[in-house]
Scaffold this active site. Structure first.
Site, mmCIF file in Angstrom:
data_model
loop_
_atom_site.group_PDB
_atom_site.id
_atom_site.type_symbol
_atom_site.label_atom_id
_atom_site.label_comp_id
_atom_site.label_asym_id
_atom_site.label_seq_id
_atom_site.Cartn_x
_atom_site.Cartn_y
_atom_site.Cartn_z
ATOM 1 N N GLU A 122 -6.313 -8.093 -0.215
ATOM 2 C CA GLU A 122 -6.679 -7.846 1.198
ATOM 3 C C GLU A 122 -8.183 -7.418 0.871
ATOM 4 O OE1 GLU A 122 -5.076 -4.925 3.938
ATOM 5 O OE2 GLU A 122 -2.922 -5.681 3.384
ATOM 6 N N GLU A 162 0.875 -0.987 -0.089
ATOM 7 C CA GLU A 162 0.043 -0.069 -0.118
ATOM 8 C C GLU A 162 0.758 1.225 -0.017
ATOM 9 O OE1 GLU A 162 -3.060 -0.346 3.164
ATOM 10 O OE2 GLU A 162 -4.072 -1.998 1.978
HETATM 11 C C1 FCB Z 1 -4.872 -2.254 5.237
HETATM 12 C C2 FCB Z 1 -3.581 -2.550 5.785
HETATM 13 C C3 FCB Z 1 -3.575 -3.670 6.997
HETATM 14 C C4 FCB Z 1 -4.711 -3.290 7.828
HETATM 15 C C5 FCB Z 1 -5.931 -3.346 7.084
HETATM 16 C C6 FCB Z 1 -7.294 -3.047 7.839
HETATM 17 O O1 FCB Z 1 -4.582 -0.865 4.810
HETATM 18 O O2 FCB Z 1 -2.665 -3.127 4.607
HETATM 19 O O3 FCB Z 1 -2.471 -3.697 7.620
HETATM 20 O O4 FCB Z 1 -4.508 -2.527 8.809
HETATM 21 O O5 FCB Z 1 -5.944 -2.175 6.382
#
Ligand code: FCB
Length: 437
Positions: free
Chosen positions: A351, A167
């Site tokens: 994610e 990210e």
């Molecule tokens: C993302 C992150 C992870 C976690 C989630 C909820 O942005 O990569 O570490 O904090 O959000």
């Protein structure tokens, strides 16, 4: 859950994701200090002043946690490696115990038939490098490439995939402009430099790993759908600026060798000299792109200096984070990314998940519904022709949710932060039912 494996393409990879600082216990095993430790030690930055010194004690409970993954039927596990665990000073002296830990982790996954999906950096910058300016200092690209080489010379022969940086938006904007994450700066020049250098570091690490003969190398970016608060011109412009900064800046650098004009309006004057020449390194070909997706934001105009936007509360159902549940954004990002940036390149959802105020004995039905809705969005994207190859839920277990501490629970497995006992939730059972079939 209503799904079976046959509802997804042949070979589609299901897995879960975690990150080093959020679960390992950074106080153990000779890991060096990081900017997250000092950020958390500064009053007002993190809820209850919590830090990652103990976290889930994953460092000592590795086997138990890998058994949980195997019990889930995960095909792959996306974890990250701590730079300061491997190189406590960020450079120079190697902590052999740190390399040994990641070696055991990789072998423990392979023994259980699980693909190791590595992220090299998920935010815990070694403090001595932060002292030198961290992501503001162009030299970080070389320091990071050296870290990649040290680590991959040890585990690079056995990992399934690698992404250098988790990210870039969070590393750059959230941490240097919003000041919500370490190092907690609110400075536009620092932001411009961090946003560019994080991509340069990505590119240098890719070069190093290609040089080691590695393949299946990618990048992981995060995305938030940006909805104008109303139909007016000002709100529409604000939402476009938000989208450019959050969602299009890093894709632009990686896949188009250009940054969006809406971002250059504000950051252009603060970028380091000669930044255009770095695209040669930044945009080197990748084998896949990962998208992290949780929510959308409703955006309105804000007066004052650029970027002239503000988030306003939206009407949709919200998670424990206060984030709206908006699965269409996942579908639309997958389609837009493939159409406008990546073409046939394999995509992964790296994610997706929700925080919920879970206790160890109440079924997390809200999470099951959230996952169903987002897996539905994934299916719509596949039906629209997106070359999507896998989906990872965040997260395997409850963990340290950065500035919000341990209260926000994202896990498929409940963690009691007093006893560190792990209890699989209903969502874990629901996924295991079809992932294991
Ligand atoms: C993302 C992150 C992870 C976690 C989630 C909820 O942005 O990569 O570490 O904090 O959000």
């Amino acid at each position: 859950m209503q799904f079976t494996r046959s509802d997804f393409p042949e070979g589609f990879v299901f897995g879960t994701a975690t990150s080093a600082y959020q679960i390992e216990g950074h106080g153990f095993g000779g890991a060096g200090a990081t900017h997250w430790d000092s950020f958390a030690a500064t009053p007002g930055n993190v809820a209850r002043g919590e830090n990652g010194a103990l976290a889930c004690d994953h460092y000592h409970r590795l086997e138990e946690d890998l058994d949980l993954l195997a019990g889930l039927g995960a095909d792959a596990y996306r974890f990250s490696t701590s730079w300061a665990r491997v190189l406590p000073e960020g450079r120079g002296q190697v902590n052999e115990a740190g390399l040994d830990f990641y070696d055991r982790l990789v072998d423990g996954l392979l023994t259980r038939g699980i693909k190791p999906a590595v992220t090299l950096y998920h935010w815990e910058l070694p403090s001595p490098l932060a002292d030198l300016g961290g992501w503001r200092n162009r030299d970080i690209a070389g320091w990071f490439a050296d870290f990649a080489e040290v680590l991959m010379r040890r585990i690079g022969d056995r990992v399934w995939s690698v992404a250098p940086i988790n990210e870039p938006w969070c590393v750059g904007w959230l941490s240097h402009f919003d000041g919500y994450h370490a190092p907690g700066l609110r400075d536009i020049r620092a932001t411009a430099r961090a946003m560019h250098h994080v991509l340069l570091a990505h590119g240098r690490a890719i070069q190093v790993m290609r040089g080691l003969g590695m393949s299946n190398l990618g990048a992981v970016c995060n995305f938030e759908w940006s909805t104008p608060a109303n139909g007016g011109e000002a709100a529409t412009r604000a939402a476009t600026t938000y989208d450019a900064i959050y969602n299009r800046f890093f894709l632009g650098g990686l896949f188009k060798r250009a940054y969006p004009t809406e971002v250059l309006v504000g950051l252009g004057a603060h970028l380091p000299d000669g930044w255009q020449e770095d695209f040669e390194t930044i945009a080197a070909p990748l084998d896949w792109l990962g998208l992290n997706y949780y929510t959308r934001k409703v955006i309105d105009h804000a007066p004052g200096p650029w970027p002239n936007y503000q988030e306003v509360e939206g009407p949709l159902e919200k998670t424990q984070m206060g984030w709206e549940v908006y699965p269409d954004g996942l579908r639309d990002f997958l389609i837009r990314t493939a159409t406008e940036y990546t073409g046939d390149l394999p995509l992964y959802v790296t994610e997706n998940g929700m925080a919920n105020a879970d206790t160890h004995n109440t079924p997390d039905t809200a999470r099951i519904t959230y996952l169903e809705q987002h897996l539905g969005a994934v299916q719509e994207a596949i039906a629209a022709g997106v070359p999507l190859h896998g989906y990872f839920t965040w997260s395997l277990m409850d963990n340290y949710e950065w500035a919000l501490g341990y209260e926000k629970r994202f896990g498929l497995v409940h963690v009691d932060f007093e006893t560190l006992e792990r209890t699989p939730k209903a969502s874990y059972q629901a996924l295991a039912k079809w992932w294991r079939a």
